[in-house]
Design a protein around this motif. Structure first.
Motif, PDB file in Angstrom:
ATOM      1  N   PRO A  24       0.803  -1.234   0.000  1.00  0.00           N
ATOM      2  CA  PRO A  24       0.000   0.000   0.000  1.00  0.00           C
ATOM      3  C   PRO A  24       0.829   1.274   0.000  1.00  0.00           C
ATOM      4  O   PRO A  24       0.408   2.285  -0.560  1.00  0.00           O
ATOM      5  N   ILE A  25       2.014   1.242   0.627  1.00  0.00           N
ATOM      6  CA  ILE A  25       2.807   2.465   0.642  1.00  0.00           C
ATOM      7  C   ILE A  25       3.494   2.711  -0.696  1.00  0.00           C
ATOM      8  O   ILE A  25       4.140   3.742  -0.877  1.00  0.00           O
ATOM      9  N   THR A  37       0.890   5.518  -1.594  1.00  0.00           N
ATOM     10  CA  THR A  37       0.933   6.666  -0.688  1.00  0.00           C
ATOM     11  C   THR A  37       2.337   7.252  -0.582  1.00  0.00           C
ATOM     12  O   THR A  37       2.494   8.470  -0.460  1.00  0.00           O
ATOM     13  N   THR A  70       3.257  11.247  -1.486  1.00  0.00           N
ATOM     14  CA  THR A  70       3.911  12.187  -0.578  1.00  0.00           C
ATOM     15  C   THR A  70       5.276  12.613  -1.113  1.00  0.00           C
ATOM     16  O   THR A  70       5.686  13.763  -0.909  1.00  0.00           O
ATOM     17  N   ILE A 119      -2.621  11.975   4.094  1.00  0.00           N
ATOM     18  CA  ILE A 119      -1.771  10.823   4.415  1.00  0.00           C
ATOM     19  C   ILE A 119      -0.863  11.139   5.599  1.00  0.00           C
ATOM     20  O   ILE A 119      -0.717  10.333   6.536  1.00  0.00           O
ATOM     21  N   GLU A 141      -2.909  11.364   8.877  1.00  0.00           N
ATOM     22  CA  GLU A 141      -3.263  10.029   9.369  1.00  0.00           C
ATOM     23  C   GLU A 141      -2.046   9.337   9.975  1.00  0.00           C
ATOM     24  O   GLU A 141      -2.157   8.637  10.988  1.00  0.00           O
ATOM     25  N   ALA A 142      -0.882   9.526   9.356  1.00  0.00           N
ATOM     26  CA  ALA A 142       0.334   8.913   9.887  1.00  0.00           C
ATOM     27  C   ALA A 142       0.669   9.469  11.271  1.00  0.00           C
ATOM     28  O   ALA A 142       1.066   8.713  12.180  1.00  0.00           O
ATOM     29  N   VAL A 173       0.820   0.594   7.824  1.00  0.00           N
ATOM     30  CA  VAL A 173       0.476   0.053   6.511  1.00  0.00           C
ATOM     31  C   VAL A 173      -1.017  -0.231   6.432  1.00  0.00           C
ATOM     32  O   VAL A 173      -1.659   0.012   5.394  1.00  0.00           O
ATOM     33  N   SER A 229      -3.456   1.346   7.829  1.00  0.00           N
ATOM     34  CA  SER A 229      -4.230   2.573   7.596  1.00  0.00           C
ATOM     35  C   SER A 229      -4.168   2.989   6.140  1.00  0.00           C
ATOM     36  O   SER A 229      -5.146   3.501   5.579  1.00  0.00           O
ATOM     37  N   HIS A 230      -3.038   2.757   5.483  1.00  0.00           N
ATOM     38  CA  HIS A 230      -2.914   3.083   4.067  1.00  0.00           C
ATOM     39  C   HIS A 230      -3.755   2.134   3.217  1.00  0.00           C
ATOM     40  O   HIS A 230      -4.382   2.560   2.241  1.00  0.00           O
ATOM     41  N   LEU A 255      -7.363   3.234   3.377  1.00  0.00           N
ATOM     42  CA  LEU A 255      -7.583   4.419   2.545  1.00  0.00           C
ATOM     43  C   LEU A 255      -7.768   4.026   1.085  1.00  0.00           C
ATOM     44  O   LEU A 255      -8.697   4.491   0.412  1.00  0.00           O
ATOM     45  N   GLN A 267      -5.771   0.336  -8.176  1.00  0.00           N
ATOM     46  CA  GLN A 267      -4.600   0.623  -7.351  1.00  0.00           C
ATOM     47  C   GLN A 267      -3.315   0.320  -8.116  1.00  0.00           C
ATOM     48  O   GLN A 267      -2.351   1.093  -8.061  1.00  0.00           O
TER      49      GLN A 267
END
Length: 318
Positions: A27-28, A31, A35, A185, A188-189, A279, A281-282, A285, A295
């Motif tokens: 997932p990162i 994200t 960023t 992002i 949330e982090a 991870v 949380s990502h 999202l 994705q």
């Protein structure tokens, strides 16, 4: 993905697979690219606006006021529009007022309330600084084809809509979509890592060392380069982490003039505990807004953009 089309996030994902194989870090991939691209555009904006004694946040306030030039805004509305705290907006308005760019006035029907508006000097500065600022904001668009941009905007728009009910696709370009997402992002982090007594920035340093694998050690310059930080910026983070006994700085055994940074056992335990919920949380999202194939498509599109930024950056580092 061909072997030669890789970006820094691909390297990070490879390191996580080796260092923490039990956690799916994919997932990162999305994200992290969002960023990182936002960091590139924000850094360019910083450099441009500095000559006008402005910060990007301050310039966003000026832009918001220009959009509503016929109707001065209250600090509360400004804070809501820019997703900032009341204290943050107050500080920015204070700075801009001191520069003569904005003015406060009492509301006509409730003189206890204050409204903020652009001064003539502020309007002129927005016009002058705005041309160069827009060129920086358009850097993402210039790095990709029109077809790629349409696909990227569509997928980013789905993500932004899932986290920001006030999103207006007709007003926000690609860069603005990325900035809005990056803000969410990072917010949330911070919420995730606060449960572990950490900041997002602090975790990034610990994670870089953890991904190096045993003995979990890197040079400060390697860590700073990976996080797009200045030496001074990294030092501030490391000072706090060392006081918390999460890392130590030692002389390099092979070069006593050099310093290496190493995770302590407590630092390693903290990364192992904090990374899975981060991870997760990502993943939540992304899963709320996009199907798996979407994705994958978004990750590839963002990689293409980030590769362009990193290729342009390489000569600057040489």
């Amino acid at each position: 993905m061909t072997a030669n089309i890789r970006d820094h996030v691909d390297e990070i994902l490879d390191e996580w697979r080796r260092a923490y194989p039990n956690v799916d870090a994919s997932p990162i991939g999305i994200t992290g690219r969002v960023t990182r691209i936002a960091l590139y555009t924000e850094r360019d904006a910083d450099d441009h606006l500095e000559q006008y004694r402005l910060t990007p946040s301050g310039f966003e306030v000026l832009l918001a006021l220009r959009r509503s030039a016929a109707n001065p805004l209250s600090p509360t509305l400004l804070a809501r529009d820019l997703r900032m705290s009341s204290a943050g907006i107050t500080g920015l308005v204070d700075q801009l007022a001191a520069l003569g760019l904005v003015a406060r006035s009492p509301e006509a029907f409730d003189r206890r309330r204050v409204l903020v508006s652009l001064t003539r000097r502020g309007s002129q500065l927005v016009a002058t600084a705005g041309a160069g600022w827009r060129r920086n904001q358009d850097r993402v668009e210039r790095s990709i084809s029109a077809e790629t941009q349409r696909s990227l905007d569509q997928l980013l728009g789905r993500l932004v809509t899932s986290v920001d009910a006030g999103f207006n696709g007709s007003l926000d370009g690609t860069s603005r979509r990325l900035t809005r997402l990056a803000l969410h992002i990072n917010s949330e982090a911070e919420a995730v890592f606060s449960r572990f007594g950490l900041t997002h920035g602090g975790f990034q340093v610990l994670a870089s060392l953890f991904r190096a694998g045993p003995p979990y050690r890197r040079s400060p310059s390697r860590v700073a380069r990976g996080l797009m930080l200045s030496g001074a910026g990294l030092t501030g983070r490391m000072d706090q982490l060392e006081r918390s006994e999460l890392l130590v700085r030692n002389r390099d055994r092979d070069d006593r003039r050099a310093v290496v940074v190493e995770l302590t056992p407590a630092g390693r335990r903290l990364v192992r505990a904090a990374f899975p919920p981060f991870v997760g949380s990502h993943a939540q999202l992304l899963d709320r807004a996009l199907q798996p194939e979407q994705q994958s498509a978004l990750s590839a599109l963002l990689r293409a953009v980030l590769v362009q930024f990193e290729s342009a950056e390489a000569p600057r580092r040489a």
